[in-house]
Design an enzyme around this catalytic site. Structure first.
Site, short mmCIF file in Angstrom:
data_model
loop_
_atom_site.label_atom_id
_atom_site.label_comp_id
_atom_site.label_asym_id
_atom_site.label_seq_id
_atom_site.Cartn_x
_atom_site.Cartn_y
_atom_site.Cartn_z
N GLY A 112 0.84 -1.19 0.00
CA GLY A 112 0.00 0.00 0.00
C GLY A 112 0.88 1.24 0.00
N LYS A 113 0.31 2.37 -0.25
CA LYS A 113 1.05 3.64 -0.16
C LYS A 113 0.08 4.78 -0.09
CE LYS A 113 5.44 4.95 -0.23
NZ LYS A 113 6.57 4.18 0.32
#
Ligand code: NAD
Length: 423
Positions: A112-113
């Protein structure tokens, strides 16, 4: 593919990541074409527009993002970046890279980011706190200790994680410290987080030196003297016995064949704003540093510094990528043909997320580890990851980056396949 108002002048990071995946594609014969296509794209992304009251009384709107790439191996994991130019394209690309990074090291996480388009250097503490809390509130349904675990990235730090966590816990009404990592120690942060990325990189580089025949006393140049570069200067000397003969930052570089005193470098940086003012040595540019005749080159600053333009002039035998994306795909090919070994970012700088994983375990068990255990576990995981990538590199005679992608994509593809596509 152009996403989310990407500036025209900017290279699409997402396209570069897809390019890199395509390079690994021929070595993944068991991954069907349709499954490979699934693995390219984030499963879901959240686009937010955060309204924040500024100190002058006016309300400002900030674009913000969170991308969930793949969670076949475990919850999404990845930092939140504060940067004026951050786009959805960047955040998507970085979430894909996090999936591969976690898979290479064997962490039970997906990728994720997140990011907010803002310039924290121009904001007061109060404005930063209100912006951070607005973000944490907006993503509170999109994160969770078993769902998505954010952490610091460019321009974010333990204080910001404290605001994120506090907002989340107040919304939920219960304590859940493992939902954010990179927290201050007093809120359940882990020992060893500060130098984790550089230390993990040192362990990987130590193993690479053994198999690629580089001995103690070899020379080294480091680009970047921030969190990662400064600890690399200390640890590559202490743990690997390297002689660091050049360092640099955004203000320029300095060269001294006899090396540098670490504390003096920090003092010069603090007092003058750049290590380039170190008194004992010759001033050099960042471009010159990259082309020095050294055994090991450590890019620890920004992306795309080794390109098809300067790759033919790189003289190092080994590149230890602590920065994210310092070598372009075009340069990779030139370096491989020249016999330069490039230890890829998704392996070499994975120490940070690995210690974040240790923090998450400690938060969930309520049992906190001594520093020695952090070092031992980090060493074990980084060494195993290096050996696994090295084996793929040997098996197919491919560069280490492609080998790391083959290993990571293979694992995630297997997990995705065995789960099945549903609904
Ligand atoms: P930082 O902001 O603390 O330091 C960045 C350093 O790069 C500074 O010394 C700065 O002067 C220098 N720099 C900036 N622009 C430059 C330029 N154009 N030319 C030369 N030097 C320049 O950042 P950091 O946390 O040390 O991160 C450095 C790199 O490592 C980034 O690519 C980051 O994504 C990557 N990384 C960091 C971590 C972490 O734990 N901090 C983890 C994984 C990867």
């Amino acid at each position: 593919m152009e996403v989310g108002g990407m500036c025209e002048h900017k290279v699409s990071l997402f396209e570069n990541v897809i390019k890199q995946m395509e390079v690994a594609r021929p070595y993944l014969p068991n991954v069907e074409d349709d499954l490979f296509e699934v693995l390219k794209y984030p499963k879901e992304t959240l686009i937010m527009h955060l309204s924040v009251r500024m100190d002058d009384g006016k309300v400002k709107v900030f674009s913000a993002y969170r991308s969930h790439h793949n969670n076949a191996l475990g919850p999404y994991k990845g930092g939140v970046r504060y940067h004026p130019q951050v786009t959805l394209d960047d955040v998507m690309a970085l979430s894909v890279l996090m999936t591969w990074k976690c898979a290479v090291v064997g962490l039970p996480y997906g990728g994720g980011k997140g990011g907010i388009a803002c310039n924290p250097k121009e904001m007061s503490q109060g404005e930063l706190e209100r912006l951070s809390r607005a973000y944490a509130l907006a993503v509170s349904r999109f994160v969770g200790v078993d769902y998505d675990i954010p952490a610091p990235d460019v321009n974010t730090n333990p204080q910001i994680m404290a605001w994120f966590l506090d907002t989340y816990e107040k919304v939920k009404g219960w304590s859940e410290p493992g939902v954010y990592t990179g927290k201050p120690m007093v809120l359940g942060g882990s020992e060893g987080r500060k130098d984790a990325t550089s230390r993990g990189g040192a362990y990987v580089t130590r193993e690479a030196m053994k198999v690629f025949g580089i001995k103690e006393g070899a020379t080294c140049a480091i680009q970047g003297f921030g969190n990662v570069g400064s600890f690399a200067h200390k640890l590559y000397k202490e743990l690997l016995g390297l002689k660091v003969i050049a360092v640099s930052d955004i203000g320029g570089g300095v060269y001294n064949p006899n090396g540098f005193d670490h504390d003096k470098l920090l003092k010069v940086l603090n007092e003058t704003g750049t290590v380039a003012n170190y008194p004992d040595g010759d001033k050099i540019s960042n471009e010159e540093l990259l082309e020095l005749n050294v055994d090991i080159l450590v890019p620890a600053a920004i992306e795309n510094v080794i390109t098809e333009e300067n790759a033919p002039r790189i003289k190092a035998k080994l590149i230890s990528e602590l920065a994210n994306g310092p070598v372009t795909p075009e340069a990779d090919k030139i370096l491989f043909d020249k016999g330069v070994i490039c230890l890829p970012d998704i392996l070499t700088n994975a120490g940070g997320v690995t210690v974040s994983y240790f923090e998450w375990i400690q938060n969930r068990t309520g049992h906190y580890w001594p520093i020695q255990k952090i070092y031992e576990e980090l060493d074990r995981m980084m060494t195993n990851a290096f050996l696994a990538v090295y084996e793929v590199h040997r098996k197919y005679n491919i560069d280490m980056r492609t080998a790391a992608y083959v290993l990571a994509i293979g694992k995630v593809a297997e997990a995705t396949k065995v789960r099945g596509i549903w609904p």
